[in-house]
Design a protein around this motif. Structure first.
Motif, mmCIF file in Angstrom:
data_model
loop_
_atom_site.group_PDB
_atom_site.id
_atom_site.type_symbol
_atom_site.label_atom_id
_atom_site.label_comp_id
_atom_site.label_asym_id
_atom_site.label_seq_id
_atom_site.Cartn_x
_atom_site.Cartn_y
_atom_site.Cartn_z
ATOM 1 N N TYR A 100 -22.885 -44.878 -35.465
ATOM 2 C CA TYR A 100 -23.864 -44.754 -36.511
ATOM 3 C C TYR A 100 -24.925 -44.758 -35.448
ATOM 4 C CZ TYR A 100 -27.254 -45.002 -39.652
ATOM 5 O OH TYR A 100 -28.710 -45.171 -40.443
ATOM 6 N N ALA A 101 -25.488 -45.773 -34.588
ATOM 7 C CA ALA A 101 -26.250 -46.113 -34.025
ATOM 8 C C ALA A 101 -26.690 -44.912 -33.187
ATOM 9 C CB ALA A 101 -26.102 -47.707 -33.904
ATOM 10 N N TYR A 102 -25.498 -44.708 -32.412
ATOM 11 C CA TYR A 102 -26.040 -43.294 -31.296
ATOM 12 C C TYR A 102 -25.951 -42.268 -32.079
ATOM 13 C CZ TYR A 102 -24.922 -39.945 -27.510
ATOM 14 O OH TYR A 102 -24.360 -39.205 -26.346
ATOM 15 N N LEU A 103 -25.181 -41.896 -32.856
ATOM 16 C CA LEU A 103 -25.819 -40.253 -33.668
ATOM 17 C C LEU A 103 -27.335 -40.652 -34.357
ATOM 18 C CD1 LEU A 103 -22.179 -39.708 -35.065
ATOM 19 C CD2 LEU A 103 -23.461 -38.714 -32.944
ATOM 20 N N THR A 104 -27.551 -41.687 -34.811
ATOM 21 C CA THR A 104 -29.143 -41.838 -35.734
ATOM 22 C C THR A 104 -29.612 -42.482 -34.779
ATOM 23 O OG1 THR A 104 -28.660 -43.723 -36.659
ATOM 24 C CG2 THR A 104 -27.757 -41.433 -37.136
ATOM 25 N N ASP A 105 -30.256 -43.023 -33.872
ATOM 26 C CA ASP A 105 -31.116 -43.196 -32.796
ATOM 27 C C ASP A 105 -31.631 -42.631 -31.729
ATOM 28 O OD1 ASP A 105 -32.749 -44.518 -31.063
ATOM 29 O OD2 ASP A 105 -32.376 -47.291 -32.164
ATOM 30 N N PRO A 106 -32.058 -42.089 -31.613
ATOM 31 C CA PRO A 106 -32.585 -41.008 -30.475
ATOM 32 C C PRO A 106 -32.810 -41.702 -29.242
ATOM 33 C CG PRO A 106 -33.918 -40.050 -32.663
ATOM 34 C CD PRO A 106 -33.084 -41.652 -33.070
ATOM 35 N N SER A 107 -33.461 -42.626 -29.341
ATOM 36 C CA SER A 107 -34.165 -43.351 -28.021
ATOM 37 C C SER A 107 -32.334 -43.699 -27.198
ATOM 38 C CB SER A 107 -35.036 -44.845 -28.624
ATOM 39 O OG SER A 107 -35.699 -45.193 -27.786
ATOM 40 N N LEU A 108 -31.808 -44.484 -28.721
ATOM 41 C CA LEU A 108 -30.690 -45.879 -27.564
ATOM 42 C C LEU A 108 -30.032 -44.396 -27.573
ATOM 43 C CD1 LEU A 108 -28.799 -48.072 -29.171
ATOM 44 C CD2 LEU A 108 -27.425 -46.032 -28.602
ATOM 45 N N ARG A 109 -29.493 -43.052 -28.579
ATOM 46 C CA ARG A 109 -28.933 -42.439 -27.387
ATOM 47 C C ARG A 109 -29.514 -41.047 -26.213
ATOM 48 N NH1 ARG A 109 -27.519 -37.326 -31.167
ATOM 49 N NH2 ARG A 109 -25.232 -36.668 -29.747
ATOM 50 N N ALA A 110 -30.607 -41.074 -25.519
ATOM 51 C CA ALA A 110 -31.458 -41.531 -24.659
ATOM 52 C C ALA A 110 -31.290 -42.044 -23.615
ATOM 53 C CB ALA A 110 -32.950 -40.651 -25.158
ATOM 54 N N GLN A 111 -31.114 -43.270 -23.893
ATOM 55 C CA GLN A 111 -30.805 -44.604 -22.740
ATOM 56 C C GLN A 111 -29.521 -44.225 -22.580
ATOM 57 O OE1 GLN A 111 -32.637 -47.971 -23.701
ATOM 58 N NE2 GLN A 111 -33.381 -47.283 -25.399
ATOM 59 N N ALA A 112 -28.919 -44.304 -23.115
ATOM 60 C CA ALA A 112 -27.026 -43.723 -22.922
ATOM 61 C C ALA A 112 -26.969 -42.918 -22.172
ATOM 62 C CB ALA A 112 -26.483 -44.048 -24.333
ATOM 63 N N LEU A 113 -27.438 -41.796 -22.370
ATOM 64 C CA LEU A 113 -27.432 -40.502 -21.804
ATOM 65 C C LEU A 113 -28.454 -40.580 -20.290
ATOM 66 C CD1 LEU A 113 -27.557 -37.968 -24.624
ATOM 67 C CD2 LEU A 113 -25.539 -38.515 -22.938
ATOM 68 N N ALA A 114 -28.854 -41.525 -20.176
ATOM 69 C CA ALA A 114 -29.240 -40.747 -19.009
ATOM 70 C C ALA A 114 -29.246 -41.854 -18.208
ATOM 71 C CB ALA A 114 -30.894 -41.883 -19.226
ATOM 72 N N ARG A 115 -28.264 -43.361 -18.650
ATOM 73 C CA ARG A 115 -27.385 -43.936 -17.929
ATOM 74 C C ARG A 115 -26.418 -43.226 -17.190
ATOM 75 N NH1 ARG A 115 -28.126 -50.128 -20.485
ATOM 76 N NH2 ARG A 115 -29.944 -50.064 -20.627
ATOM 77 N N VAL A 116 -25.713 -42.525 -18.223
ATOM 78 C CA VAL A 116 -24.867 -41.995 -17.520
ATOM 79 C C VAL A 116 -25.105 -40.762 -16.756
ATOM 80 C CG1 VAL A 116 -22.494 -40.569 -18.692
ATOM 81 C CG2 VAL A 116 -22.762 -42.425 -19.711
ATOM 82 N N ALA A 117 -25.784 -39.539 -16.870
ATOM 83 C CA ALA A 117 -26.313 -38.922 -16.309
ATOM 84 C C ALA A 117 -26.757 -39.183 -14.643
ATOM 85 C CB ALA A 117 -27.495 -38.438 -16.815
ATOM 86 N N ASP A 118 -27.776 -40.480 -15.008
ATOM 87 C CA ASP A 118 -28.136 -40.897 -13.747
ATOM 88 C C ASP A 118 -26.867 -41.094 -12.133
ATOM 89 O OD1 ASP A 118 -30.315 -40.401 -14.363
ATOM 90 O OD2 ASP A 118 -30.463 -42.973 -14.347
ATOM 91 N N GLN A 119 -25.431 -41.469 -12.900
ATOM 92 C CA GLN A 119 -24.543 -41.532 -11.994
ATOM 93 C C GLN A 119 -23.436 -40.654 -11.250
ATOM 94 O OE1 GLN A 119 -23.441 -44.447 -10.980
ATOM 95 N NE2 GLN A 119 -25.985 -45.315 -11.726
ATOM 96 N N ILE A 120 -23.850 -39.530 -12.559
ATOM 97 C CA ILE A 120 -23.512 -37.670 -11.982
ATOM 98 C C ILE A 120 -24.548 -37.428 -11.091
ATOM 99 C CG2 ILE A 120 -22.669 -36.123 -12.592
ATOM 100 C CD1 ILE A 120 -22.332 -36.640 -15.089
ATOM 101 N N ARG A 121 -23.815 -37.317 -9.620
ATOM 102 C CA ARG A 121 -24.314 -36.991 -8.701
ATOM 103 C C ARG A 121 -25.050 -35.608 -7.756
ATOM 104 N NH1 ARG A 121 -23.942 -42.650 -7.903
ATOM 105 N NH2 ARG A 121 -25.994 -43.628 -7.971
ATOM 106 N N ALA A 122 -24.424 -35.011 -7.035
ATOM 107 C CA ALA A 122 -24.329 -33.643 -6.429
ATOM 108 C C ALA A 122 -23.124 -33.857 -5.825
ATOM 109 C CB ALA A 122 -25.490 -32.842 -4.951
ATOM 110 N N ASP A 123 -22.355 -34.649 -5.573
ATOM 111 C CA ASP A 123 -21.382 -34.844 -4.910
ATOM 112 C C ASP A 123 -19.705 -35.106 -5.778
ATOM 113 O OD1 ASP A 123 -22.188 -37.464 -5.204
ATOM 114 O OD2 ASP A 123 -21.376 -37.982 -3.513
ATOM 115 N N THR A 124 -20.524 -35.703 -7.215
ATOM 116 C CA THR A 124 -20.258 -36.056 -8.209
ATOM 117 C C THR A 124 -19.001 -34.644 -8.384
ATOM 118 O OG1 THR A 124 -21.238 -37.693 -9.432
ATOM 119 C CG2 THR A 124 -19.268 -37.236 -10.599
ATOM 120 N N ARG A 125 -17.737 -34.692 -8.453
ATOM 121 C CA ARG A 125 -16.550 -33.905 -9.082
ATOM 122 C C ARG A 125 -15.537 -34.738 -10.062
ATOM 123 N NH1 ARG A 125 -19.651 -32.205 -6.235
ATOM 124 N NH2 ARG A 125 -19.147 -31.017 -4.505
#
Length: 157
Positions: free
Chosen positions: A94-119
């Motif tokens: 519920y929190a992930y789907l309805t709290d835009p700030s929380l969702r953005a923070q979670a997505l940013a943490r994952v996206a930061d780990q996906i680098r150019a060499d990530t396969r």
């Protein structure tokens, strides 16, 4: 490895072993109850051991939060999961789907780990949704394999 579990805990609280001591009374009206009912319907559709909502049985099952939690606790997917853990998972979704700030923070943490060499990206539980959304939002990534780990619900208490 990306971690964002702390986003689901109240600020200033240390991460502790186990889930908060939730009960059926902690399932909020509206979205949380609707999501719980959807889980129940999906479990009944895929597991013959789960009595579906509204089924006519010798003992009538009321369409309530307690009835849904009781039915889900007998399903293969949620077997062995304590009620407090089921409610905690429900609240996280519920929190992930309805709290835009929380969702953005979670997505940013994952996206930061996906680098150019990530396969390869391996995701677990709700992290599968977060990883999928992060990959969809990152054009030009070189990820060629996305793996979801199987959640061992029976090991949770």
């Amino acid at each position: 490895m990306a971690f964002y579990g702390d986003l689901f805990r109240p600020p200033g609280e240390f991460l502790a072993v186990g889930d908060p001591p939730y009960t059926a009374a902690d399932v909020a009206d509206g979205f949380e109850q609707e999501l719980l009912l959807a889980w129940w319907q999906a479990a009944a559709a895929s597991d013959p051991a789960v009595v579906p909502p509204g089924a006519e049985t010798l003992v009538s099952t009321p369409g309530s939060v307690r009835a849904a939690l009781r039915a889900l606790s007998g399903s293969r997917f949620f077997a062995g999961v304590a009620l407090r853990a089921m409610v905690f998972d429900l609240k996280q979704v519920y929190a992930y789907l309805t709290d835009p700030s929380l969702r953005a923070q979670a997505l940013a943490r994952v996206a930061d780990q996906i680098r150019a060499d990530t396969r390869v990206v391996v995701a677990h539980s709700q992290g599968s949704v977060v990883a999928y959304e992060a990959l969809c939002a990152r054009s030009g990534h070189q990820v060629r394999r996305w793996c979801q780990s199987v959640h061992r619900w029976a090991s949770r208490t």
